[in-house]
Design a protein around this motif. Structure first.
Motif, PDB file in Angstrom:
ATOM      1  N   SER A   1       0.832  -1.207   0.000  1.00  0.00           N
ATOM      2  CA  SER A   1       0.000   0.000   0.000  1.00  0.00           C
ATOM      3  C   SER A   1       0.868   1.260   0.000  1.00  0.00           C
ATOM      4  N   LEU A   2       1.959   1.232   0.757  1.00  0.00           N
ATOM      5  CA  LEU A   2       2.887   2.372   0.754  1.00  0.00           C
ATOM      6  C   LEU A   2       3.555   2.522  -0.616  1.00  0.00           C
ATOM      7  N   ALA A   3       3.889   1.385  -1.242  1.00  0.00           N
ATOM      8  CA  ALA A   3       4.459   1.443  -2.590  1.00  0.00           C
ATOM      9  C   ALA A   3       3.445   1.998  -3.581  1.00  0.00           C
ATOM     10  N   SER A   4       2.182   1.599  -3.417  1.00  0.00           N
ATOM     11  CA  SER A   4       1.123   2.118  -4.277  1.00  0.00           C
ATOM     12  C   SER A   4       0.969   3.624  -4.113  1.00  0.00           C
ATOM     13  N   ALA A   5       1.202   4.118  -2.898  1.00  0.00           N
ATOM     14  CA  ALA A   5       1.136   5.568  -2.664  1.00  0.00           C
ATOM     15  C   ALA A   5       2.221   6.302  -3.441  1.00  0.00           C
ATOM     16  N   ALA A   6       3.397   5.693  -3.537  1.00  0.00           N
ATOM     17  CA  ALA A   6       4.486   6.309  -4.301  1.00  0.00           C
ATOM     18  C   ALA A   6       4.131   6.392  -5.784  1.00  0.00           C
ATOM     19  N   VAL A   7       3.517   5.326  -6.302  1.00  0.00           N
ATOM     20  CA  VAL A   7       3.075   5.339  -7.702  1.00  0.00           C
ATOM     21  C   VAL A   7       2.024   6.430  -7.910  1.00  0.00           C
TER      22      VAL A   7
ATOM     23  N   PRO B   1       5.964  -9.091  -6.080  1.00  0.00           N
ATOM     24  CA  PRO B   1       6.564  -7.863  -5.564  1.00  0.00           C
ATOM     25  C   PRO B   1       7.938  -7.555  -6.156  1.00  0.00           C
ATOM     26  N   LEU B   2       8.694  -8.582  -6.552  1.00  0.00           N
ATOM     27  CA  LEU B   2      10.020  -8.333  -7.119  1.00  0.00           C
ATOM     28  C   LEU B   2       9.923  -7.661  -8.491  1.00  0.00           C
ATOM     29  N   VAL B   3       8.980  -8.104  -9.324  1.00  0.00           N
ATOM     30  CA  VAL B   3       8.780  -7.468 -10.628  1.00  0.00           C
ATOM     31  C   VAL B   3       8.389  -6.004 -10.446  1.00  0.00           C
ATOM     32  N   CYS B   4       7.516  -5.728  -9.475  1.00  0.00           N
ATOM     33  CA  CYS B   4       7.109  -4.345  -9.203  1.00  0.00           C
ATOM     34  C   CYS B   4       8.300  -3.491  -8.767  1.00  0.00           C
ATOM     35  N   ALA B   5       9.152  -4.035  -7.902  1.00  0.00           N
ATOM     36  CA  ALA B   5      10.304  -3.278  -7.405  1.00  0.00           C
ATOM     37  C   ALA B   5      11.264  -2.914  -8.529  1.00  0.00           C
ATOM     38  N   VAL B   6      11.583  -3.873  -9.380  1.00  0.00           N
ATOM     39  CA  VAL B   6      12.514  -3.619 -10.479  1.00  0.00           C
ATOM     40  C   VAL B   6      11.945  -2.597 -11.454  1.00  0.00           C
ATOM     41  N   SER B   7      10.658  -2.700 -11.754  1.00  0.00           N
ATOM     42  CA  SER B   7      10.047  -1.748 -12.694  1.00  0.00           C
ATOM     43  C   SER B   7      10.037  -0.330 -12.124  1.00  0.00           C
ATOM     44  N   MET B   8       9.797  -0.204 -10.817  1.00  0.00           N
ATOM     45  CA  MET B   8       9.795   1.130 -10.194  1.00  0.00           C
ATOM     46  C   MET B   8      11.180   1.770 -10.256  1.00  0.00           C
ATOM     47  N   LEU B   9      12.203   1.017  -9.918  1.00  0.00           N
ATOM     48  CA  LEU B   9      13.559   1.564  -9.921  1.00  0.00           C
ATOM     49  C   LEU B   9      14.001   1.930 -11.334  1.00  0.00           C
ATOM     50  N   GLY B  10      13.621   1.124 -12.313  1.00  0.00           N
ATOM     51  CA  GLY B  10      13.944   1.452 -13.700  1.00  0.00           C
ATOM     52  C   GLY B  10      13.201   2.682 -14.173  1.00  0.00           C
ATOM     53  N   SER B  11      11.953   2.827 -13.751  1.00  0.00           N
ATOM     54  CA  SER B  11      11.156   3.987 -14.153  1.00  0.00           C
ATOM     55  C   SER B  11      11.766   5.287 -13.646  1.00  0.00           C
TER      56      SER B  11
ATOM     57  N   TYR C   1      11.875  21.841 -11.756  1.00  0.00           N
ATOM     58  CA  TYR C   1      12.468  21.604 -10.431  1.00  0.00           C
ATOM     59  C   TYR C   1      11.442  20.999  -9.485  1.00  0.00           C
ATOM     60  N   ALA C   2      10.236  21.479  -9.554  1.00  0.00           N
ATOM     61  CA  ALA C   2       9.176  20.942  -8.686  1.00  0.00           C
ATOM     62  C   ALA C   2       8.890  19.473  -9.017  1.00  0.00           C
ATOM     63  N   LEU C   3       8.854  19.143 -10.310  1.00  0.00           N
ATOM     64  CA  LEU C   3       8.562  17.770 -10.732  1.00  0.00           C
ATOM     65  C   LEU C   3       9.706  16.800 -10.432  1.00  0.00           C
ATOM     66  N   MET C   4      10.912  17.313 -10.165  1.00  0.00           N
ATOM     67  CA  MET C   4      12.036  16.447  -9.832  1.00  0.00           C
ATOM     68  C   MET C   4      11.830  15.693  -8.524  1.00  0.00           C
ATOM     69  N   LEU C   5      10.830  16.110  -7.755  1.00  0.00           N
ATOM     70  CA  LEU C   5      10.494  15.386  -6.526  1.00  0.00           C
ATOM     71  C   LEU C   5       9.977  13.975  -6.826  1.00  0.00           C
TER      72      LEU C   5
ATOM     73  N   VAL D   1      11.627   5.914  -6.300  1.00  0.00           N
ATOM     74  CA  VAL D   1      12.665   5.047  -5.726  1.00  0.00           C
ATOM     75  C   VAL D   1      12.232   4.532  -4.355  1.00  0.00           C
ATOM     76  N   LEU D   2      11.636   5.404  -3.560  1.00  0.00           N
ATOM     77  CA  LEU D   2      11.128   4.986  -2.252  1.00  0.00           C
ATOM     78  C   LEU D   2      10.067   3.900  -2.401  1.00  0.00           C
ATOM     79  N   GLY D   3       9.210   4.031  -3.415  1.00  0.00           N
ATOM     80  CA  GLY D   3       8.206   3.006  -3.687  1.00  0.00           C
ATOM     81  C   GLY D   3       8.829   1.674  -4.048  1.00  0.00           C
ATOM     82  N   GLY D   4       9.917   1.704  -4.815  1.00  0.00           N
ATOM     83  CA  GLY D   4      10.622   0.467  -5.149  1.00  0.00           C
ATOM     84  C   GLY D   4      11.154  -0.226  -3.900  1.00  0.00           C
ATOM     85  N   MET D   5      11.627   0.548  -2.940  1.00  0.00           N
ATOM     86  CA  MET D   5      12.099  -0.025  -1.682  1.00  0.00           C
ATOM     87  C   MET D   5      10.956  -0.703  -0.919  1.00  0.00           C
ATOM     88  N   PHE D   6       9.783  -0.089  -0.955  1.00  0.00           N
ATOM     89  CA  PHE D   6       8.624  -0.683  -0.277  1.00  0.00           C
ATOM     90  C   PHE D   6       8.219  -2.010  -0.930  1.00  0.00           C
ATOM     91  N   PHE D   7       8.339  -2.111  -2.250  1.00  0.00           N
ATOM     92  CA  PHE D   7       8.030  -3.380  -2.914  1.00  0.00           C
ATOM     93  C   PHE D   7       9.047  -4.459  -2.544  1.00  0.00           C
TER      94      PHE D   7
END
Length: 490
Positions: free
Chosen positions: A273-279, A351-361, A457-461, A467-473
């Motif tokens: 759910s926390l990873a979903s929040a990052a997405v 969850p591993l597929v989700c983590a790798v895709s988030m970090l690549g994104s 600059y604002a969108l760089m957040l 990346v934080l979402g990938g860690m949660f996955f």
């Protein structure tokens, strides 16, 4: 042949000697009896309707409704520049439209989750669609002196759409199981990027055809009425847990407080759910601001001029919408296929597929802001790859929930996951990005270059949150097998 409850005979119900039930089991067909009599037209219509109530037809209708949900959500984003010029509001005021929508959406979601676990789900879905369709249509008649009414209307639309997003996946979860459920949920969640992209396209085309942005809000409500009617008539209301063959073991329903305590202890559910929040944070901010950012990039490159009078150019909204549709299709299909293949290697594949895709994104989304000043084509390429990887995990996240949560808690789990993902994600990200952009513009002299840079600059957040979402996955992968086994035993 089938037999109605009042003893009439309906011919042509089945071409075989067996009758298929909703769960896929088969029973011997009833033999003809001299006591049976021909059915009247109304009874034949009901029988034909029952034949249409197959799980695949139901999943298709529910997916169509989800497309409309997201289409309506992002139609406003497709004409956001026109709305800003019409009501004379800044970036923060424009971002407020999406923020109030998401805030009302997330507050209403747990309520509909509670209702969805206890009452007729398809009636709740239909009422929700009818409500948001009516409110969206009315909002297209708001004049320029009443911007607060437009904000209020988006708040009410969020309430209507929350009923659909909270409950409809649980019906699919009760119609299918295992790989079929993964595939059907993939089709259902394909509606998120597909509907979002079509929202941009629909908004731009309707505005150009009608000559005013009002027309962008008058198409999706008509389609919503059709979807709501189809859900009422065609979609079945399966017993909770029937696809998992556990209905005989469900003796009593637990209280809402008990459900929430169980979900809070479910580590896979919490981390996913926390990873979903990052997405949600990234997609919410991108959905509103990327078309604007690309417009400002072209002004800096002197390939376009700033919009002064309505209607503004819709080219970037159309392109971004088309990219979102294609990347959504690719992402969901690649995600479903990749997960299915990886399950043969490891049971933690989801969850591993989700983590790798988030970090690549995150890598490609960072590159957008590097290349946009020099090349719009390069920026679009980075958007294409980054969005594909980001959309790859939508359906997989829903499937993780279905594995680790028992059927009688799924609507509550989906609703509360939606609540947390919106609360920590796209409820604040559009407004926050607009607020940061406005603050940066006030710090320096206003210019086309600084308007472009401040929004960038604002969108760089966003990449940092991804990346934080990938860690949660990755954390989800640690506990996934234990939580899945607990759910199966329970």
């Amino acid at each position: 042949m089938c037999v109605e409850s009042d003893g009439c005979e309906i011919e042509g119900c089945s071409s075989s000697d067996e009758v298929h039930t909703l769960s896929g089991s088969m029973s011997p067909a009833l033999n003809s009896s001299p006591d049976l009599h021909p059915c009247n037209p109304g009874q034949k219509f009901r029988a034909a309707l029952l034949r249409c109530r197959s799980p695949f037809v139901a999943a298709g209708i529910l997916s169509f409704g989800n497309v409309l949900n997201y289409m309506d959500r992002y139609t406003v984003a497709g004409v956001l520049l026109d709305i800003q010029k019409h009501f004379e509001v800044g970036d923060s005021g424009a971002g407020l439209l999406q923020t109030v929508f998401i805030c009302s959406f997330m507050v209403a979601a747990p309520i509909f989750g509670y209702l969805g676990d206890r009452f007729n789900r398809k009636i709740i879905l239909s009422c929700g669609i009818f409500f948001w369709s009516f409110v969206t249509l009315l909002s297209s008649f708001i004049t320029k002196d009443y911007y607060w009414l437009l904000v209020l209307s988006r708040c009410l639309v969020g309430i209507g759409e929350s009923s659909y997003s909270s409950i409809s996946p649980t019906i699919i979860g009760d119609l299918f199981t295992n790989n079929k459920r993964t595939m059907m949920l993939s089709v259902f969640y394909l509606a998120i990027p597909l509907g979002s992209g079509l929202g941009y396209i629909l908004g731009s085309i309707a505005k150009d055809a009608g000559g005013h942005w009002y027309w962008a809000l008058r198409v999706s409500p008509m389609l919503g009425l059709i979807a709501g009617t189809l859900i009422l008539i065609v979609v079945p209301e399966p017993k909770r847990g029937i696809a998992d063959h556990i209905t005989g073991r469900i003796k009593t329903r637990t209280s809402w407080l008990c459900d929430m305590k169980a979900l809070a202890k479910n580590r896979s559910y919490v981390f996913s759910s926390l990873a979903s929040a990052a997405v949600s944070f990234a997609t919410g901010a991108f959905g509103i601001w990327i078309p604007q950012y690309l417009v400002r990039a072209q002004v800096v490159q002197k390939t376009a001029v700033s919009c002064t009078y309505q209607p503004c150019s819709s080219k970037d909204s159309l392109i971004f919408g088309a990219i979102t549709c294609v990347t959504g299709l690719l992402g969901v299909v690649i995600g479903a296929v990749t997960t299915r293949l990886c399950r043969q290697k490891t049971e933690r594949a989801d969850p591993l597929v989700c983590a790798v895709s988030m970090l690549g994104s995150a890598i490609f989304i960072c590159l957008i802001f590097v290349v946009a000043k020099k090349s719009i084509v390069g920026a679009y390429i980075c958007i294409f790859i980054g969005e594909t990887l980001l959309f790859l995990n939508w359906a997989i996240t829903a499937d993780i929930l279905m594995f680790v949560v028992i059927p009688t808690r799924r609507a509550t789990a989906v609703a509360f996951q939606g609540f947390t993902s919106h609360l920590l994600g796209d409820a604040g990200s559009p407004y926050l990005i607009g607020l940061i952009s406005d603050a940066l513009q006030e710090s320096y002299a206003t210019s086309s270059l600084w308007q472009f840079l401040s929004l960038g600059y604002a969108l760089m957040l966003c990449p940092f949150v991804i990346v934080l979402g990938g860690m949660f996955f990755l954390a989800t992968a640690l506990f996934f097998l234990d939580d899945r086994d607990k759910a199966e035993k329970q």
